[in-house]
Design an enzyme around this catalytic site. Structure first.
Site, PDB file in Angstrom:
ATOM      1  N   ASP A   1      20.090   1.286  39.491  1.00 61.18           N
ATOM      2  CA  ASP A   1      18.766   0.891  39.978  1.00 61.18           C
ATOM      3  C   ASP A   1      17.764   2.037  39.974  1.00 61.18           C
ATOM      4  O   ASP A   1      18.130   3.214  39.861  1.00 61.18           O
ATOM      5  CB  ASP A   1      18.876   0.374  41.416  1.00 61.18           C
ATOM      6  CG  ASP A   1      19.035   1.521  42.414  1.00 61.18           C
ATOM      7  OD1 ASP A   1      19.918   2.380  42.186  1.00 61.18           O
ATOM      8  OD2 ASP A   1      18.279   1.570  43.395  1.00 61.18           O
TER       9      ASP A   1
ATOM     10  N   LYS B   1      27.011  11.892  32.507  1.00 59.36           N
ATOM     11  CA  LYS B   1      25.848  12.646  32.016  1.00 59.36           C
ATOM     12  C   LYS B   1      26.282  13.958  31.377  1.00 59.36           C
ATOM     13  O   LYS B   1      27.295  14.545  31.775  1.00 59.36           O
ATOM     14  CB  LYS B   1      24.894  12.934  33.181  1.00 59.36           C
ATOM     15  CG  LYS B   1      24.133  11.709  33.614  1.00 59.36           C
ATOM     16  CD  LYS B   1      22.946  12.072  34.469  1.00 59.36           C
ATOM     17  CE  LYS B   1      22.270  10.821  34.974  1.00 59.36           C
ATOM     18  NZ  LYS B   1      21.140  11.108  35.846  1.00 59.36           N
TER      19      LYS B   1
ATOM     20  N   ASP C   1      27.298  12.062  37.817  1.00 57.45           N
ATOM     21  CA  ASP C   1      26.149  12.966  37.706  1.00 57.45           C
ATOM     22  C   ASP C   1      26.561  14.326  38.276  1.00 57.45           C
ATOM     23  O   ASP C   1      26.982  15.208  37.539  1.00 57.45           O
ATOM     24  CB  ASP C   1      24.968  12.326  38.444  1.00 57.45           C
ATOM     25  CG  ASP C   1      23.684  13.103  38.309  1.00 57.45           C
ATOM     26  OD1 ASP C   1      23.648  14.086  37.556  1.00 57.45           O
ATOM     27  OD2 ASP C   1      22.687  12.744  38.967  1.00 57.45           O
TER      28      ASP C   1
HETATM   29  P1  5GP Z   1      26.796  11.893  41.818  1.00 50.30           P
HETATM   30  O1  5GP Z   1      27.391  11.810  43.196  1.00 50.30           O
HETATM   31  O2  5GP Z   1      27.819  11.998  40.715  1.00 50.30           O
HETATM   32  O3  5GP Z   1      25.732  12.939  41.718  1.00 50.30           O
HETATM   33  O4  5GP Z   1      25.947  10.602  41.587  1.00 50.30           O
HETATM   34  C1  5GP Z   1      26.516   9.428  41.488  1.00 50.30           C
HETATM   35  C2  5GP Z   1      25.599   8.344  41.999  1.00 50.30           C
HETATM   36  O5  5GP Z   1      24.203   8.668  41.901  1.00 50.30           O
HETATM   37  C3  5GP Z   1      25.820   7.158  41.104  1.00 50.30           C
HETATM   38  O6  5GP Z   1      26.842   6.337  41.624  1.00 50.30           O
HETATM   39  C4  5GP Z   1      24.470   6.496  41.095  1.00 50.30           C
HETATM   40  O7  5GP Z   1      24.391   5.604  42.187  1.00 50.30           O
HETATM   41  C5  5GP Z   1      23.495   7.616  41.305  1.00 50.30           C
HETATM   42  N1  5GP Z   1      22.942   8.100  40.005  1.00 50.30           N
HETATM   43  C6  5GP Z   1      23.229   9.239  39.367  1.00 50.30           C
HETATM   44  N2  5GP Z   1      22.557   9.334  38.212  1.00 50.30           N
HETATM   45  C7  5GP Z   1      21.812   8.211  38.110  1.00 50.30           C
HETATM   46  C8  5GP Z   1      20.888   7.721  37.101  1.00 50.30           C
HETATM   47  O8  5GP Z   1      20.622   8.292  36.051  1.00 50.30           O
HETATM   48  N3  5GP Z   1      20.329   6.522  37.373  1.00 50.30           N
HETATM   49  C9  5GP Z   1      20.573   5.810  38.522  1.00 50.30           C
HETATM   50  N4  5GP Z   1      19.965   4.658  38.638  1.00 50.30           N
HETATM   51  N5  5GP Z   1      21.445   6.229  39.472  1.00 50.30           N
HETATM   52  C10 5GP Z   1      22.049   7.436  39.262  1.00 50.30           C
END
Ligand code: 5GP
Ligand code: MG
Length: 196
Positions: A161, A133, A105
């Site tokens: 989740d 994403k 994300d």
């Molecule tokens: P980042 O550090 O890349 O922003 O986010 C990664 C973490 O955020 C992922 O491992 C996940 O746990 C959570 N996350 C990000 N996007 C989503 C989403 O659309 N749905 C869910 N359930 N968790 C997300």
């Protein structure tokens, strides 16, 4: 649980077919020996379990925990909580690390883990995500392996989740807006965030 779902974005059959192809590619590109596959808990556990059983490489497994995403809000602050990092660092030393996470994300989670493990004597650190994403930060991270590119929407299932629920759904799904709204209103009434 099914009645909370708006739509199924990726079916279990589509996940299975894509994992066959991805694992075939990874099997060739990863070193044959000295690999430590590192599921990022909790979200990465379902994907990692299905992926590892398709890989022909000699590998060991060491888990690491990360949380950064309460409810449906993004981790825009960049704050990531890592758990079990000392054991993960010890497991990474002298090995080729493959981090396996559910979704890319903002890239903060995998960025923090990649930096921490590279600094603790790993021979190499590669990243593999089930979902990426459609947003600039996710693309800029350049994961080594990615199963699916998806729209910039909140998804659940197959490990992912919402407030601890829906991880056991076999496909990648979107929740009905009213389900998310209800949870947020309940959380507000209890004076807390939407969960972790
Ligand atoms: P980042 O550090 O890349 O922003 O986010 C990664 C973490 O955020 C992922 O491992 C996940 O746990 C959570 N996350 C990000 N996007 C989503 C989403 O659309 N749905 C869910 N359930 N968790 C997300
Ligand atoms: Mg996660």
């Amino acid at each position: 649980m099914q009645s909370d779902l708006d739509q199924i974005l990726i079916s279990p059959a589509a996940i299975s077919a894509r994992l066959d192809a991805l694992a075939a590619q990874m099997g060739k590109e990863l070193p044959r020996e000295g690999v430590v596959l590192m599921p990022v808990l909790t979200g990465g556990m379902v994907f990692a379990a299905d992926l590892m059983r398709r890989l022909p490489n000699r590998l060991t497994i060491a888990c690491v925990g990360a949380s950064s995403y309460p409810g449906v809000r993004t981790a825009s602050s960049g704050e990531v909580h890592l758990a079990g990092l000392e054991q993960a660092r010890a497991a990474a030393r002298g090995k080729h690390v493959l981090l396996v996470d559910d979704i890319l994300d903002t890239g903060h989670t995998l960025g923090a883990l990649r930096d921490a493990l590279a600094a603790s004597g790993a021979l190499s650190v590669r990243t593999c995500v089930l979902l990426r994403k459609d947003r600039a930060a996710a693309r800029a991270f350049s994961a080594d392996f990615c199963a699916f590119d998806i729209p910039d929407a909140f998804v659940v299932g197959y490990g992912l989740d919402f407030n601890g629920l829906y991880r056991n759904l076999p496909g990648i799904c979107m929740l009905k807006p009213e389900v998310v709204m209800r949870a947020q209103m309940q959380a507000k009434a209890h004076g807390q965030g939407a969960g972790a």
